[in-house]
Every structure is written in C-alpha cells, then in structure tokens.
Design an enzyme around this catalytic site. Sequence first.
Site, short mmCIF file in Angstrom:
data_model
loop_
_atom_site.label_atom_id
_atom_site.label_comp_id
_atom_site.label_asym_id
_atom_site.label_seq_id
_atom_site.Cartn_x
_atom_site.Cartn_y
_atom_site.Cartn_z
N LYS A 20 0.86 -1.19 0.00
CA LYS A 20 0.00 0.00 0.00
C LYS A 20 0.90 1.24 0.00
O LYS A 20 1.87 1.32 0.75
CB LYS A 20 -0.88 -0.03 1.25
CG LYS A 20 -1.44 1.26 1.81
CD LYS A 20 -2.48 1.96 1.03
CE LYS A 20 -3.11 3.14 1.76
NZ LYS A 20 -3.60 2.89 3.12
N ASP A 33 -12.75 0.58 4.45
CA ASP A 33 -11.94 1.36 5.39
C ASP A 33 -12.36 1.10 6.84
O ASP A 33 -12.35 1.99 7.68
CB ASP A 33 -11.99 2.86 5.09
CG ASP A 33 -10.68 3.57 5.45
OD1 ASP A 33 -9.78 2.92 6.00
OD2 ASP A 33 -10.58 4.78 5.21
#
Length: 426
Positions: A206, A339
């Site tokens: 990421k 998220d």
Amino acid sequence: MRTTTIIGSIMALAVSAHIEATDQYLTADAMVDIKTGKIVSSPALIISNGKIVRIGTQKNLPKPQGMDEVDLTGHTIMPGLMDMHVHLTGDATTPFFVEMGYSLPRQTVVAVKNAKTTLMAGYTTVRNVGAPGYSVIGVRDGINDGDIVGPRIYAAGPSLGITGGHCDNNFLAPELKVKSEGVADGVAAVRAKVRENIKYGANAIKLCATGGVFSKGTKVGIQQYTVDEIKAAVDEAHRRGLTVAAHAHGTEGIKAAIIGGVDSVEHASFLDAEAIELAKEYGTYLSMDIYNTEYTLTFGEKNGVPEENLNKERQVSKRQRDSFSRAVKAGAKMVFGSDAAIYPHGDNAKQLSRMVRYGMTPLQALQAATINSATLLGREGDLGLLEEGYMADIIAVRGNPLDDVSILENVAFVMKEGETYKTPEQ
C-alpha cells in the site's frame, strides 16, 4: 511476565472451539449464483479438505451415507464476502488520541479482536492496507497456523508515504523526531521500502499517492508520490507477485497512481471523466469507501477526531459518492473496500446498501465483494464463487440478498475453508 500476559490476551480472543473440517454435505433452501444473479433452489454441496468437490441440488446430489451434514434449512447461501480495505489495528470507538498512544503489542491485540469480529460478520477474506510494525502480518500468520480465528488476510505491512505526507505521523512535536516506518522519498528509497515490507512477510503493498482525511497538515486533493516513484513500487511488488493499492483522493494523484500501474485506487474521491477512462483503459480497480463518512460525521467529534480532520471529511463525503455513481455508470471495475477502523469492524456490510443507493444493482454490489475482489487478488480460480474446486468459504442469511442487500448485515452462518465458525443458533 509481560510477554506471557500479551500472548495470553491474544489467545483468549481465539474462538474456544469450532467445528473441524471433515467431509461434509451442506444443504440450504437457496443459493445465489454470483455470476448470473440466479437463485438456485435446494442446493447441495459436498465439501472435502476445505474445498467444494461436488455441487448440485438435493434431488440430483443426495447425501452420501455416513457423511456429516450441515443443514441450513430456511437460509440462502452465497460465497464468503471480501473487503479490500481494512485496518485491523484500528478501532473507531477508541478516542482518537488515546488510540494514537497504543503500543505495538496493544495494537496487535486489537487486531486479533477485530479479525474475529470481521470473520463473524461474514467476511472470509480481507486486505489489510497498512499497519505498524508488521503487526497484522503476525495476526495473519497466527490465523493461518490455527492459533487464533479470523479471515484470510492479505497484509501490506507499513504503508509507504512521503515525509510529512498522509502515511507519515505529523501529530507530534518536531523535537521528538517521529517518522512513520513506511516513509520513503525518491525512487531508490521506495524500491528499498517495498523490498523491506516483502522481507518481513507482506503479501500486498500500500502506498499513499495523495493527502488524506485522518492525517495532520495534508490536503486531500494534493498529489504526493510522483509517477516514477509509484512505478518503482509497482515494479518491485509485481515482480514478487503482490498487488499494489494506492490511497488517492485527489484527481491528479488518482491519475498518477493509475498510470503508475497500481492494481487498485483506494477512496478515489475526486474522479473526473479522464480519471474514470484511465481506470477503464488500465484495468485498475476502484475501491471506494462510501459508508464510513456517515459514522465519522455522526460520531467523530464525540470520539475526539480533530476539527481539521472532520472538515476534510465534509469536503470528501458528497464528492466521493458522486464519483462513485459516475464510475459505476461508466462501467469502471469496482471492488468492495470499506476502510473498516474508521467505523467499527463487523459493520462492513453496511456499505453494501450504500453501493446500491448510489448506482449499483444488488448483484453488482455482491460481485464487488466476491468475484471482483478475488480477481484483484489473483484468486479468481478458487475464491469468490460457490463452484467445484473453490474454497468452501460460505455464508448464509435468511432471505434473498438480491432483493435486499442489507440482510447481509446480519449473517447467520459462516464457514471458511470448510470449517464452521458461526451457526444460526449462535
């Protein structure tokens, strides 16, 4: 003594007992065919060694003599759900600055708790896009070894970011000289940091291509990493078979991430027509967390989220949902990314109804959380469907999720790789 206490705390969070995988005959009232959207009546599945080995109906595939039976009368089955954007070390209900002071062992215990909660909510696979100290990599390995309970995890390790950017820690005084462990500036440093993450067990990467909502002093629309830096990260990750997720709210950062070759763009709040077309051209998946804004704007102030961050959430909220609607209408590739941590883990499925509200059909929303996510991870051959040869990741609900996706907020049955972790009686 302290180490013993930490290990004991982690182990106490494991499920005390679950049904071991043996050859099983599973039946239900109905099954969702995720590819076609058809409902199959009276399905029957034979499961062996964690996989579906035969599939049919109760009429043409009767129960073999002596085989254990999983009877889900009154329920509809479908593949286990997949969430491509979670942060298991985070907990939205913990006050903002209290959580920032958590030690690495404390964060790991939180991740163990949240992993179990996530699995029990019907999410059998997740991608953890950023956590300190390789903590979630350790949780993943503990799950794989059977020490603790949770979903299948793709863990990125520390998120890559520029000095002072969204993936750095900008909350503390400069004399403390605090810098997040994923900070890497320049092409060479980015390559080295990806290699380091892989060295310590990351099976995803990421990076932060723009500013973000929950960082200090960053603007959500401003690009951070250059295209060359992004390409370097992607090159290193892809060479080792890992997918790359790019945090990107702002338009130019989204485009840079796509051109740089990332596999998915997270958030993708400020899309324009060119960015959507680029995503389609490059085959980039969009992972857009369009539920959590409701939690942040309702409970954020109470939980101690600073006004700077709440203001940025207000800037992003409507624009992101508008972008989601336009991307769906244009036919961009989408996965489910919530998220989770910005809102409580276990509530992941609340996003499904918002995906439908803002443009998807129920089937599209379910495909985003199953076969699309499996394809993003390179697991389209054994995850995301209920078919012969696929992992026996199976969930069950009462009713038809194609009529009302919100029923997936209350999953009654969870099986991962042939092992049952939740039954309708629980």
